[in-house]
Each structure stands twice: as structure tokens, then as C-alpha cells.
Motif scaffolding. Structure first.
Motif, short mmCIF file in Angstrom:
data_model
loop_
_atom_site.label_atom_id
_atom_site.label_comp_id
_atom_site.label_asym_id
_atom_site.label_seq_id
_atom_site.Cartn_x
_atom_site.Cartn_y
_atom_site.Cartn_z
N MET A 1 0.82 -1.20 0.00
CA MET A 1 0.00 0.00 0.00
C MET A 1 0.87 1.26 0.00
O MET A 1 0.57 2.21 -0.70
N LYS A 2 1.95 1.21 0.82
CA LYS A 2 2.84 2.36 0.87
C LYS A 2 3.54 2.57 -0.47
O LYS A 2 3.76 3.70 -0.89
N THR A 3 3.85 1.49 -1.13
CA THR A 3 4.50 1.58 -2.43
C THR A 3 3.59 2.25 -3.45
O THR A 3 4.05 3.07 -4.26
N LEU A 4 2.32 1.95 -3.39
CA LEU A 4 1.35 2.56 -4.31
C LEU A 4 1.25 4.06 -4.08
O LEU A 4 1.24 4.85 -5.03
N VAL A 5 1.21 4.48 -2.83
CA VAL A 5 1.13 5.91 -2.50
C VAL A 5 2.38 6.63 -2.99
O VAL A 5 2.30 7.72 -3.58
N VAL A 6 3.54 6.03 -2.78
CA VAL A 6 4.79 6.64 -3.23
C VAL A 6 4.81 6.76 -4.75
O VAL A 6 5.21 7.79 -5.31
N LEU A 7 4.37 5.72 -5.46
CA LEU A 7 4.34 5.77 -6.92
C LEU A 7 3.38 6.84 -7.43
O LEU A 7 3.69 7.56 -8.40
N VAL A 8 2.23 6.99 -6.80
CA VAL A 8 1.27 8.02 -7.21
C VAL A 8 1.85 9.41 -6.99
O VAL A 8 1.74 10.29 -7.85
N LEU A 9 2.49 9.61 -5.85
CA LEU A 9 3.09 10.92 -5.58
C LEU A 9 4.24 11.23 -6.53
O LEU A 9 4.37 12.37 -7.00
N LEU A 10 5.05 10.25 -6.83
CA LEU A 10 6.14 10.46 -7.78
C LEU A 10 5.62 10.76 -9.18
O LEU A 10 6.16 11.62 -9.88
N SER A 11 4.59 10.03 -9.59
CA SER A 11 4.03 10.31 -10.92
C SER A 11 3.39 11.69 -10.98
O SER A 11 3.49 12.38 -11.99
N LEU A 12 2.79 12.10 -9.89
CA LEU A 12 2.21 13.46 -9.84
C LEU A 12 3.31 14.50 -9.92
O LEU A 12 3.18 15.52 -10.61
N ALA A 13 4.42 14.27 -9.24
CA ALA A 13 5.55 15.19 -9.30
C ALA A 13 6.13 15.26 -10.71
O ALA A 13 6.47 16.34 -11.20
N VAL A 14 6.24 14.13 -11.40
CA VAL A 14 6.75 14.11 -12.77
C VAL A 14 5.83 14.88 -13.69
O VAL A 14 6.28 15.68 -14.53
N VAL A 15 4.54 14.69 -13.55
CA VAL A 15 3.57 15.42 -14.40
C VAL A 15 3.67 16.91 -14.15
O VAL A 15 3.66 17.72 -15.09
N CYS A 16 3.80 17.31 -12.90
CA CYS A 16 3.91 18.74 -12.58
C CYS A 16 5.20 19.34 -13.14
O CYS A 16 5.20 20.46 -13.65
N LEU A 17 6.29 18.62 -13.04
CA LEU A 17 7.57 19.14 -13.52
C LEU A 17 7.66 19.18 -15.03
O LEU A 17 8.36 20.03 -15.60
N THR A 18 6.99 18.29 -15.70
CA THR A 18 7.09 18.25 -17.16
C THR A 18 5.99 19.05 -17.86
O THR A 18 5.99 19.16 -19.07
#
Length: 96
Positions: free
Chosen positions: A1-18
Motif C-alpha cells: 500500500m505504501k509503495t502505491l502511494v509513493v508511486l502516485v506521488l512520484l508520478s504526480l511530481a513528474v507530471v507537474c515538472l514536465t
């Protein structure tokens, strides 16, 4: 579950930065109507009363002045506060 939350946050960060952030905030038409000048805002927010209407606090203050004069108080009972105050003290000091 923690891995899923981390992946969602990282993907959100990538979308914001790009995402395309080259457009300045002042040129954004969506931001155009958010802020207005203080004078313009007060004109929009200001409530207009119908001509000839005073607020309850304004009428009460006229009543208090008129009660000090027996003639004005008698006229107030028969003709109304506005007519009595105008007859004894002149024009009403409020914009109405």
C-alpha cells in the motif's frame, strides 16, 4: 500500500515538472478576473437602498434626537420621524 502511494506521488511530481509552465501568470486569461481594484470591488459589493429608506439604526438615532424636543416628539407620533426631524432640525444627515 505504501509503495502505491509513493508511486502516485512520484508520478504526480513528474507530471507537474514536465507540464508547460512557460506561460507567465499575468497573461493567463483564467487569472484575469480573480483580483479587482478596491474601488471596483466596493462598487460591486455596495448595496443600494431604495430611495427614501433609512436603516433601523439611522431611524433610531433620529428618534433619539427628536425625543429631546417635546414638539418634535409630538409631531413624530402624528406625522412620522422623517417629517418631524426635517421640520425641527433640517435635512436628514444621511444619504438615502
Amino acid at each position: 500500500m505504501k509503495t502505491l502511494v509513493v508511486l502516485v506521488l512520484l508520478s504526480l511530481a513528474v507530471v507537474c515538472l514536465t507540464s508547460d509552465v512557460s506561460e507567465p501568470a499575468g497573461d493567463n486569461p483564467a487569472q484575469e478576473g480573480l483580483f479587482v481594484e478596491k474601488v471596483q470591488a466596493s462598487e460591486v459589493v455596495r448595496q443600494k437602498r431604495a430611495t427614501g429608506q433609512l436603516s433601523m439604526s439611522q431611524l433610531e438615532s433620529l428618534r433619539e434626537v427628536c425625543e429631546l424636543n417635546l414638539g418634535c416628539e409630538d409631531m413624530m407620533d402624528t406625522h412620522g420621524i422623517i417629517a418631524a426631524y426635517t421640520a425641527y432640525y433640517g435635512p436628514i444627515p444621511y444619504d438615502y
